[in-house]
Design an enzyme around this catalytic site. Structure first.
Site, PDB file in Angstrom:
ATOM      1  N   GLY A   1       0.825  -1.211   0.000  1.00  0.00           N
ATOM      2  CA  GLY A   1       0.000   0.000   0.000  1.00  0.00           C
ATOM      3  C   GLY A   1       0.859   1.261   0.000  1.00  0.00           C
ATOM      4  O   GLY A   1       0.513   2.274  -0.618  1.00  0.00           O
ATOM      5  N   ASP A   2       2.001   1.178   0.684  1.00  0.00           N
ATOM      6  CA  ASP A   2       2.910   2.328   0.702  1.00  0.00           C
ATOM      7  C   ASP A   2       3.427   2.597  -0.712  1.00  0.00           C
ATOM      8  O   ASP A   2       3.411   3.725  -1.193  1.00  0.00           O
ATOM      9  CB  ASP A   2       4.059   2.129   1.707  1.00  0.00           C
ATOM     10  N   ALA A   3       3.806   1.500  -1.403  1.00  0.00           N
ATOM     11  CA  ALA A   3       4.339   1.653  -2.767  1.00  0.00           C
ATOM     12  C   ALA A   3       3.308   2.337  -3.675  1.00  0.00           C
ATOM     13  O   ALA A   3       3.662   3.190  -4.502  1.00  0.00           O
ATOM     14  CB  ALA A   3       4.724   0.295  -3.332  1.00  0.00           C
TER      15      ALA A   3
END
Ligand code: UDP
Ligand code: MG
Length: 418
Positions: A190-192
């Site tokens: 999700g960060d990516a």
């Protein structure tokens, strides 16, 4: 005091590490921060841990009270971050997970950099990764270096190594209609996906110093994803943290009720532990709750004594006693059923002692050092590690090269997160 930096800490059931994460914020050399602890309906021990810190006026706490059945409908930390953002006041935002600690100068160094370089909106730093065992003993460690100006930070920069301005967040909102994308598909990255949104405006600028340490525990969701393919092949038995066992069938998860587990002669050793986010993102199919719900990829014997291998839409009759040895079938796997049930299923090509094409579905074949899984009418190359992870490595069927050449080939089945 107006906070300069807002830290969003997402938490779920890691009380000891969470305490370390919170204390690492309190030990910052810079004072003007606020910490939003976004807890995702953790157990009592975690909630009690958080309570010990909420006296600090800079620490705020929210509990999502998310229901268990809703937990895996989104990428939870992304949902929590989206909830927190409108509550934050700082000019800069940064993220923390409950298995990571900041070094004492992290906030001051990042803020100083952004203040000195007012045209820059995103900074990131090096991270130390410690792989630990259950007792938190470090098994190995390595550094994820921040060296380059990253125009493509996705999968290269960790969740806990970034700080950005509020200004760029507003730009993300305008362009994408939201902050973090919480689609459950992106649970592992999700960060990516959010970094890609940030990168639509600016690269990430590096600070070479290690400014956070993250711990990879044996329970880490990422570790559980290891060597699992993005799509779990049909016929696998899977289990998450709950008690239920599911059969993967036509890409859906079908609850296999315990009595049916033994009736259909499944083997406990074949159950694959999968992370809940993966399990719950599969659509739920009709449960296997009755002896007349014949699941595929089993051997069934009718009242006349004929034995059939059931595939997705057809039954294939074993017509030679050599088949047993050749295809590694065992008599003890045979399930006796009412002939009527089998007669209702269209009959497919018989199974004789030769490897005739189409090969039997849902079996693993081996040629030299190469492994293949027959699925959805084609032969898929499959990685040995993935086979082990899916617990179907034990007994591959040796098959001549010329048969492989005759088969329709499918996409390789590879582990998504290695
Ligand atoms: N998390 C969450 N809800 C959940 C599971 C996890 O908010 O149901 C948070 C967790 O607290 C952490 C982040 O999501 O901040 C990433 O999860 P985790 O650290 O467990 O992933 P891992 O590092 O174990 O792969
Ligand atoms: Mg983590």
């Amino acid at each position: 005091m107006e906070p300069k930096v807002s830290i969003i800490l997402t938490s779920y059931n890691k009380p000891q590490l969470l305490a370390k994460a919170i204390e690492s914020v309190q030990q910052q050399t810079m004072y003007e921060w606020e910490l939003w602890i976004m807890d995702d309906h953790s157990n009592e021990e975690t909630v009690q841990t958080i309570q010990q810190y909420v006296d600090d006026p800079r620490i705020m706490y929210r509990n999502s009270l998310v229901e268990q059945k809703e937990r895996y409908q989104t990428t939870r930390y992304a949902s929590l971050i989206n909830e927190a953002i409108p509550l934050t006041k700082g000019n800069y935002l940064t993220y923390l997970t409950d298995d990571t600690v900041y070094m004492p100068t992290r906030l001051s160094e990042m803020v100083a950099f952004l203040e000195e370089n007012s045209a820059i909106d995103i900074v990131y730093s090096s991270q130390q990764i410690q792989v630990v065992n259950e007792q938190m003993t470090c098994l190995r460690q390595f550094t994820r270096e921040a060296v380059d100006i990253q125009s493509d930070a996705a999968d290269r920069v960790d969740h806990c190594s970034v700080m950005h301005t509020r200004k760029i967040l507003d730009q993300v909102w305008e362009k994408f209609g939201g902050y973090w994308d919480d689609d459950p598909l992106h649970w592992c990255r999700g960060d990516a996906v959010f970094w890609q949104r940030l990168n639509a405006f600016q690269p990430f600028y590096p600070l070479t110093k290690v400014l956070d340490i993250t711990y990879k525990t044996p329970y880490s969701v990422q570790s559980l994803f290891r060597y699992l393919p993005a799509t779990i092949p049909d016929g696998m038995l899977v289990k998450g943290t709950g008690e239920e066992i599911y059969l993967i069938d036509e890409g859906k998860r079908r609850h296999l009720i315990p009595a049916m587990f033994s009736f259909f002669k499944y083997d406990l050793k074949k159950i694959v532990d999968v992370p809940d986010p993966l399990l719950y993102r599969l659509e739920e199919g009709i449960p296997i709750a009755h002896t007349s719900h014949l699941p595929p990829y089993r051997l069934y014997q009718d009242e006349e004594g004929d034995v059939f291998y059931l595939e997705q839409k057809q039954r294939r009759k074993i017509i030679s006693s050599l088949v047993w040895k050749k295809f590694h079938f065992h008599r003890k796997e045979v399930i006796k059923v009412d002939s009527k049930l089998l007669n209702n299923i269209p009959s497919g090509p018989d199974i004789d002692a030769h490897f005739s094409v189409p090969l039997l579905e849902n079996r693993v074949y081996k040629n030299h050092i190469h492994y293949w899984l027959m699925a959805n009418h084609s032969l898929h190359p499959i990685d040995k590690k993935v086979l082990e992870r899916l617990k179907i490595d034990l007994d591959p069927i040796p098959i001549p090269r010329n048969i492989i050449n005759q088969c329709e080939k499918g996409a390789p089945i590879v582990g998504e997160y290695l």
